[in-house]
Motif scaffolding. Structure first.
Motif, short mmCIF file in Angstrom:
data_model
loop_
_atom_site.label_atom_id
_atom_site.label_comp_id
_atom_site.label_asym_id
_atom_site.label_seq_id
_atom_site.Cartn_x
_atom_site.Cartn_y
_atom_site.Cartn_z
N HIS A 72 0.83 -1.20 0.00
CA HIS A 72 0.00 0.00 0.00
C HIS A 72 0.86 1.25 0.00
N ALA A 73 1.93 1.24 0.79
CA ALA A 73 2.82 2.39 0.84
C ALA A 73 3.44 2.64 -0.53
N ALA A 74 3.81 1.56 -1.22
CA ALA A 74 4.40 1.72 -2.56
C ALA A 74 3.36 2.29 -3.53
N SER A 75 2.12 1.83 -3.42
CA SER A 75 1.06 2.34 -4.30
C SER A 75 0.82 3.82 -4.06
N PHE A 76 0.75 4.21 -2.78
CA PHE A 76 0.55 5.62 -2.46
C PHE A 76 1.74 6.46 -2.90
N ALA A 77 2.94 5.92 -2.74
CA ALA A 77 4.13 6.67 -3.15
C ALA A 77 4.09 6.95 -4.65
N LEU A 78 3.61 5.98 -5.43
CA LEU A 78 3.52 6.18 -6.87
C LEU A 78 2.49 7.26 -7.20
N LEU A 79 1.34 7.22 -6.50
CA LEU A 79 0.31 8.23 -6.72
C LEU A 79 0.82 9.62 -6.34
N VAL A 80 1.54 9.70 -5.23
CA VAL A 80 2.09 10.99 -4.78
C VAL A 80 3.09 11.52 -5.79
N TYR A 81 3.94 10.64 -6.31
CA TYR A 81 4.94 11.08 -7.29
C TYR A 81 4.26 11.60 -8.55
N LEU A 82 3.27 10.85 -9.05
CA LEU A 82 2.58 11.28 -10.26
C LEU A 82 1.84 12.59 -10.04
N SER A 83 1.19 12.71 -8.89
CA SER A 83 0.46 13.94 -8.59
C SER A 83 1.41 15.13 -8.48
N ALA A 84 2.55 14.91 -7.82
CA ALA A 84 3.53 16.00 -7.68
C ALA A 84 4.09 16.41 -9.03
N TRP A 85 4.32 15.43 -9.91
CA TRP A 85 4.85 15.74 -11.25
C TRP A 85 3.84 16.58 -12.03
#
Length: 378
Positions: A72-85
């Protein structure tokens, strides 16, 4: 993990998926016994030693204690990265997408739009000659800006908006032209007028309602006429009246923030703006007052009774923290305030500033009929 038990123990795809789902509910290894026996027997049948099978079960048990939250942490990290980009490189699209996905998340549309404007993104208001159902991007001198859509108008249905859009094969010339071509009901027209969606056709909300109440122009003899001069013009709404109407119909205003009007009142003259907090000295005995609309309230179960309140003023957000020992004392102020004054110490950690509250005052009476909304989480 799924592939491992399928190859080593002969699990079917369905059985392996059941093991995966069970991983999320294992607490200290409970619930493993059913799968333990099947894994061991399957591996013995395929020639593996019992010692190896037991070791594998032990590893699966260990993985079950951290693997699920890790994924779950990895999934959220990916979402956060994409959102930040997206926010970094396509900020207008980022804010527009969040607006169109409402209701969701932590921030209200008002907070999102104020943050967009602070980042230099122009926001254009609802307009019957320009808006779509959802908010859209438009060109503004070579850069994108946000055009608010009809979806943020409280009480306006998608069906009504679609009727409007189907009739807009060319721009509406007047409110009477709009009324004839769309054939919307009086209540639908008044909903649009309340949100000042006729800004391209009338001077202001009062003018829109005045024209809607002009029954003579609706008679067949006058329907095709365009009035160029009127003997009577409604007065121009005051800024406070505009804010009340904006918040009542859309929950936000592009004209001004309520705190910008209240700053001159003696009740708020000692309150610091959100933009001032970074410049204040971090003296342990320094206590300050802040004030703003209550944007969010949180009391997470993992925070041992601490309440987090986010205030919104004309220049940004203010994070306030209320210790459990004060929650009951200020229960009404925490739960009922629309406009809140907070006194406390300034604390900064990793660049994030909090006001550690010692006193809370409900200042909602100053808002009058203004009804901003908040997001409350428990």
């Amino acid at each position: 993990m799924i592939q491992l038990v399928m190859v080593a123990a002969g699990f079917s795809a369905g059985e392996a998926d059941a093991l995966r789902r069970a991983m999320a509910t294992w607490k200290g290894g409970h619930g493993l016994s059913h799968f333990h026996e099947k894994i061991v027997n399957g591996m013995l049948t395929r020639g593996h030693s019992r010692e190896f099978a037991e070791r594998l079960c032990h590893q699966i048990e260990g993985f079950g204690k951290y693997g699920f939250p890790e994924s779950h942490a990895a999934s959220f990290a990916l979402l956060v990265y994409l959102s930040a980009w997206i926010k970094c490189h396509l900020p207008a699209a980022f804010y527009c997408g969040l607006l169109n996905a409402q209701p969701m998340g932590f921030y209200t549309p008002s907070q999102l739009l104020q943050d967009a404007q602070r980042h230099g993104i122009p926001v254009r208001p609802i307009d019957v000659n320009a808006s779509e159902w959802l908010s859209t991007l438009e060109d503004s001198d070579g850069s994108p800006c946000i055009r608010l859509g009809f979806h943020i108008i409280k009480g306006l249905s998608m069906k009504t908006a679609q009727t409007l859009l189907q009739a807009r094969h060319h721009p509406f010339q007047s409110l009477n032209d709009f009324r004839i071509r769309t054939e919307l009901s009086t209540s639908e027209l008044e909903t649009l007028a309340s949100a000042h969606a006729f800004r391209a056709l009338t001077d202001n909300r009062f003018d829109s309602f005045w024209q809607l109440g002009d029954q003579e122009s609706q008679l067949p003899l006058f329907q095709q006429s365009v009035q160029t001069d009127q003997e009577f013009k409604p007065r121009i709404p005051q800024l406070g009246e505009t804010l009340v109407a904006d918040y009542r119909t859309t929950g936000l205003s592009l004209e001004a923030h309520p705190m910008s009007l209240l700053r001159t009142q003696s009740e708020f003259q000692t309150c610091r703006r959100s933009s001032e907090l970074k410049r204040l000295p971090r003296h342990p005995d320094l206590r300050i007052w802040v004030a703003g609309l209550v944007a969010t309230r949180q009391r997470p179960g993992s925070a041992s009774g601490v309440v987090f309140i986010t205030l919104e003023d004309e220049e940004g957000q203010i994070n306030c923290l209320v210790w459990p020992s004060l929650v009951e004392t200020f229960r009404h102020q925490i739960l009922a305030s629309r406009l809140l004054k907070v006194r406390g110490k300034v604390q900064e950690s990793h660049g994030v500033i909090h006001i550690i509250a010692d006193t809370l005052q409900d200042a909602s009476a100053w808002l009058g009929e203004l009804t901003p909304s908040s997001r409350d989480f428990h």
